[in-house]
Design a protein around this motif. Structure first.
Motif, mmCIF file in Angstrom:
data_model
loop_
_atom_site.group_PDB
_atom_site.id
_atom_site.type_symbol
_atom_site.label_atom_id
_atom_site.label_comp_id
_atom_site.label_asym_id
_atom_site.label_seq_id
_atom_site.Cartn_x
_atom_site.Cartn_y
_atom_site.Cartn_z
ATOM 1 N N SER A 6 0.730 -1.625 -0.329
ATOM 2 C CA SER A 6 -0.305 0.175 0.177
ATOM 3 C C SER A 6 0.909 1.108 -0.421
ATOM 4 O O SER A 6 0.448 2.277 -0.098
ATOM 5 N N SER A 7 2.231 0.665 -0.112
ATOM 6 C CA SER A 7 2.674 2.211 0.104
ATOM 7 C C SER A 7 4.176 2.468 -1.058
ATOM 8 O O SER A 7 4.561 0.982 -1.015
ATOM 9 N N SER A 8 4.084 4.208 -1.378
ATOM 10 C CA SER A 8 4.984 4.034 -3.068
ATOM 11 C C SER A 8 6.475 3.640 -2.360
ATOM 12 O O SER A 8 7.653 3.539 -2.964
ATOM 13 N N VAL A 9 6.745 3.519 -1.327
ATOM 14 C CA VAL A 9 7.713 3.925 -0.236
ATOM 15 C C VAL A 9 8.333 2.120 0.096
ATOM 16 O O VAL A 9 7.636 1.236 1.085
ATOM 17 N N ALA A 10 9.612 1.853 -0.399
ATOM 18 C CA ALA A 10 10.207 -0.018 0.057
ATOM 19 C C ALA A 10 10.839 0.637 1.191
ATOM 20 O O ALA A 10 11.250 -0.695 1.970
ATOM 21 N N GLU A 11 12.155 1.413 0.798
ATOM 22 C CA GLU A 11 12.477 1.231 2.327
ATOM 23 C C GLU A 11 13.202 3.090 2.606
ATOM 24 O O GLU A 11 12.188 3.822 1.753
ATOM 25 N N PHE A 12 13.357 3.226 3.711
ATOM 26 C CA PHE A 12 13.669 4.613 5.091
ATOM 27 C C PHE A 12 14.728 5.102 4.480
ATOM 28 O O PHE A 12 16.117 3.937 5.071
ATOM 29 N N ILE A 13 15.363 6.207 4.834
ATOM 30 C CA ILE A 13 16.687 6.801 5.286
ATOM 31 C C ILE A 13 16.912 7.002 5.744
ATOM 32 O O ILE A 13 15.959 8.621 6.702
ATOM 33 N N LEU A 14 17.387 7.317 7.734
ATOM 34 C CA LEU A 14 17.394 7.286 9.012
ATOM 35 C C LEU A 14 18.314 8.915 8.925
ATOM 36 O O LEU A 14 19.714 8.445 8.616
ATOM 37 N N ALA A 15 17.583 9.791 9.033
ATOM 38 C CA ALA A 15 18.813 11.419 9.190
ATOM 39 C C ALA A 15 19.397 11.598 10.086
ATOM 40 O O ALA A 15 20.728 12.058 9.871
ATOM 41 N N GLY A 16 19.553 10.433 10.900
ATOM 42 C CA GLY A 16 20.304 10.322 12.054
ATOM 43 C C GLY A 16 20.307 12.113 13.151
ATOM 44 O O GLY A 16 19.373 12.241 13.138
ATOM 45 N N LEU A 17 21.297 12.360 14.336
ATOM 46 C CA LEU A 17 21.146 12.855 14.821
ATOM 47 C C LEU A 17 21.747 14.280 14.280
ATOM 48 O O LEU A 17 20.674 15.132 14.457
ATOM 49 N N PHE A 168 3.072 6.399 2.090
ATOM 50 C CA PHE A 168 4.205 6.649 2.541
ATOM 51 C C PHE A 168 4.359 7.208 0.185
ATOM 52 O O PHE A 168 5.251 6.609 0.068
ATOM 53 N N CYS A 169 4.307 8.880 -0.021
ATOM 54 C CA CYS A 169 4.389 9.144 -1.506
ATOM 55 C C CYS A 169 5.455 9.094 -1.508
ATOM 56 O O CYS A 169 5.944 8.752 -2.464
ATOM 57 N N ALA A 170 6.399 9.855 -1.227
ATOM 58 C CA ALA A 170 7.863 10.501 -2.072
ATOM 59 C C ALA A 170 8.861 10.931 -1.434
ATOM 60 O O ALA A 170 10.018 9.091 -1.342
ATOM 61 N N ASP A 171 8.676 11.358 -0.308
ATOM 62 C CA ASP A 171 9.489 11.537 0.385
ATOM 63 C C ASP A 171 9.952 10.411 2.149
ATOM 64 O O ASP A 171 8.942 10.033 2.321
ATOM 65 N N ASN A 172 10.886 9.492 1.697
ATOM 66 C CA ASN A 172 11.530 8.443 2.268
ATOM 67 C C ASN A 172 12.539 9.135 3.507
ATOM 68 O O ASN A 172 13.161 8.292 4.270
ATOM 69 N N LEU A 173 12.860 10.324 4.469
ATOM 70 C CA LEU A 173 13.899 10.514 4.797
ATOM 71 C C LEU A 173 13.439 11.071 6.500
ATOM 72 O O LEU A 173 12.391 11.761 5.930
ATOM 73 N N VAL A 174 13.646 9.966 7.467
ATOM 74 C CA VAL A 174 12.866 9.735 8.691
ATOM 75 C C VAL A 174 13.476 10.571 8.857
ATOM 76 O O VAL A 174 15.029 10.393 8.813
ATOM 77 N N ASN A 175 13.014 11.825 9.832
ATOM 78 C CA ASN A 175 13.801 13.141 11.037
ATOM 79 C C ASN A 175 13.932 12.603 11.923
ATOM 80 O O ASN A 175 13.872 12.897 13.195
ATOM 81 N N HIS A 176 14.948 11.564 12.144
ATOM 82 C CA HIS A 176 14.566 10.566 13.075
ATOM 83 C C HIS A 176 16.113 9.947 13.104
ATOM 84 O O HIS A 176 16.379 9.260 12.067
#
Length: 311
Positions: A6-17, A168-176
């Motif tokens: 159901s999500s077009s995002v297959a993976e996320f990028i963790l931004a870190g601290l 999750f449509c486009a942006d996959n950068l998790v601000n965490h």
């Protein structure tokens, strides 16, 4: 699988601290040190309680489980966090992200309720010492522990189920530095007030119910302590609760600051710093608090070396 499709995002990028290159290696070494202290402290306390028969009482039964939760909690978060300091992109799959979110929520809820179970144990020990062994029987302790982990499963299923079916449509950068609830909700295209309401209700249960139970327990404890005539007796009763009060203040204070304020008041960048306390600092400090301020633990630590002589 349906959730992932159901999500077009297959993976996320963790931004870190932080994204400042000069801070990456120092922060990596700092948090690696934190993790090593956490592992040694909690596994050491688990081993100490397991091997010393005189510590096989309800108070240390719950402390054993608190250390187990803290060790598992930090292991679910810190190793992946360390990757953000040494890799250009700290990638985590959709499934991996939801798995981390599940265990993160499970251990947060479990820690909240194990702390309330420990408060109840202190309440019985101080207010009804003659009935302590009957009230805190092995069967009662086991039922309390099942309740603790049952609430952990409830919190994990509720939060993960609330997030996993979002799109999750486009942006996959998790601000965490981890897959947390609010950063993931911020990335979703179809998140609504219903999702926010579910988060607020579940978090209120996870924080509010244990805090109310702890306050009630300490209300009875305080009234009993004030009835003790000798200053030495009052001091001894207070000392049995001091470690637990410090642990409760650190954990619930940082958790409430993170989740029970609107995002407009607490931006996510500040929330990352706040979440460091209950995901990294609290699991590291708990074994130190309970070992340095606990006479029985200090005696148990000395016992293995008491028979060693040097010529």
């Amino acid at each position: 699988m349906a959730a992932e499709n159901s999500s077009s995002v297959a993976e996320f990028i963790l931004a870190g601290l932080t994204d400042q290159p000069g801070l990456q290696i120092p922060l990596f070494l700092l948090f690696l040190g934190f993790y090593m202290v956490t592992v040694v402290g909690n596994l050491g306390l688990i081993t100490l309680i397991g091997l010393n028969s005189h510590l096989h009482i309800p108070m240390y039964f719950f402390l054993f489980n608190l250390s187990l939760i803290d060790f598992s909690f930090s292991t679910a978060i810190i190793p992946k966090m360390l990757m953000s300091f040494v890799s250009r992109k700290n990638i985590i799959s959709f499934t991996g992200c939801m798995t981390q979110l599940f265990f993160f929520c499970f251990f947060v809820f479990s820690e909240s309720f194990i702390l309330s179970a420990m408060a109840y144990d202190r309440h019985v020990a101080i207010c009804n010492p003659l009935l302590y062994t009957v009230t805190m029987s092995p069967q009662a302790c086991l039922l309390l522990l099942l309740g603790v982990y049952g609430m952990g499963v409830f919190g994990a299923v509720a939060h993960t189920g609330n997030i996993v079916f979002l799109t999750f449509c486009a942006d996959n950068l998790v601000n965490h530095y981890m897959c947390d609830i609010l950063p993931l909700l911020e990335l979703s295209c179809n998140g609504s007030y219903i999702n926010v309401l579910v988060i607020f209700i579940v978090v209120t249960i996870g924080i509010g119910v244990p805090i109310v139970a702890i306050f009630i327990s300490y209300g009875f404890i305080l009234s009993s302590i004030l009835c003790i005539s000798s200053a030495e007796g009052r001091s001894k009763a207070f000392s049995t609760c001091s470690s637990h009060i410090i642990a409760v203040s650190l954990f619930f204070g940082s958790e409430a600051f993170m989740y029970l304020k609107p995002p407009s008041i607490l931006p996510l960048d500040q929330g990352k710093v706040s979440s460091l306390f209950y995901t990294i600092v609290v699991p590291m400090f708990n074994p130190l608090i309970y070992s340095l301020r606990n006479r029985d633990v200090k005696l148990a630590l000395k016992r293995p070396f008491s028979g060693i002589s040097f010529s």
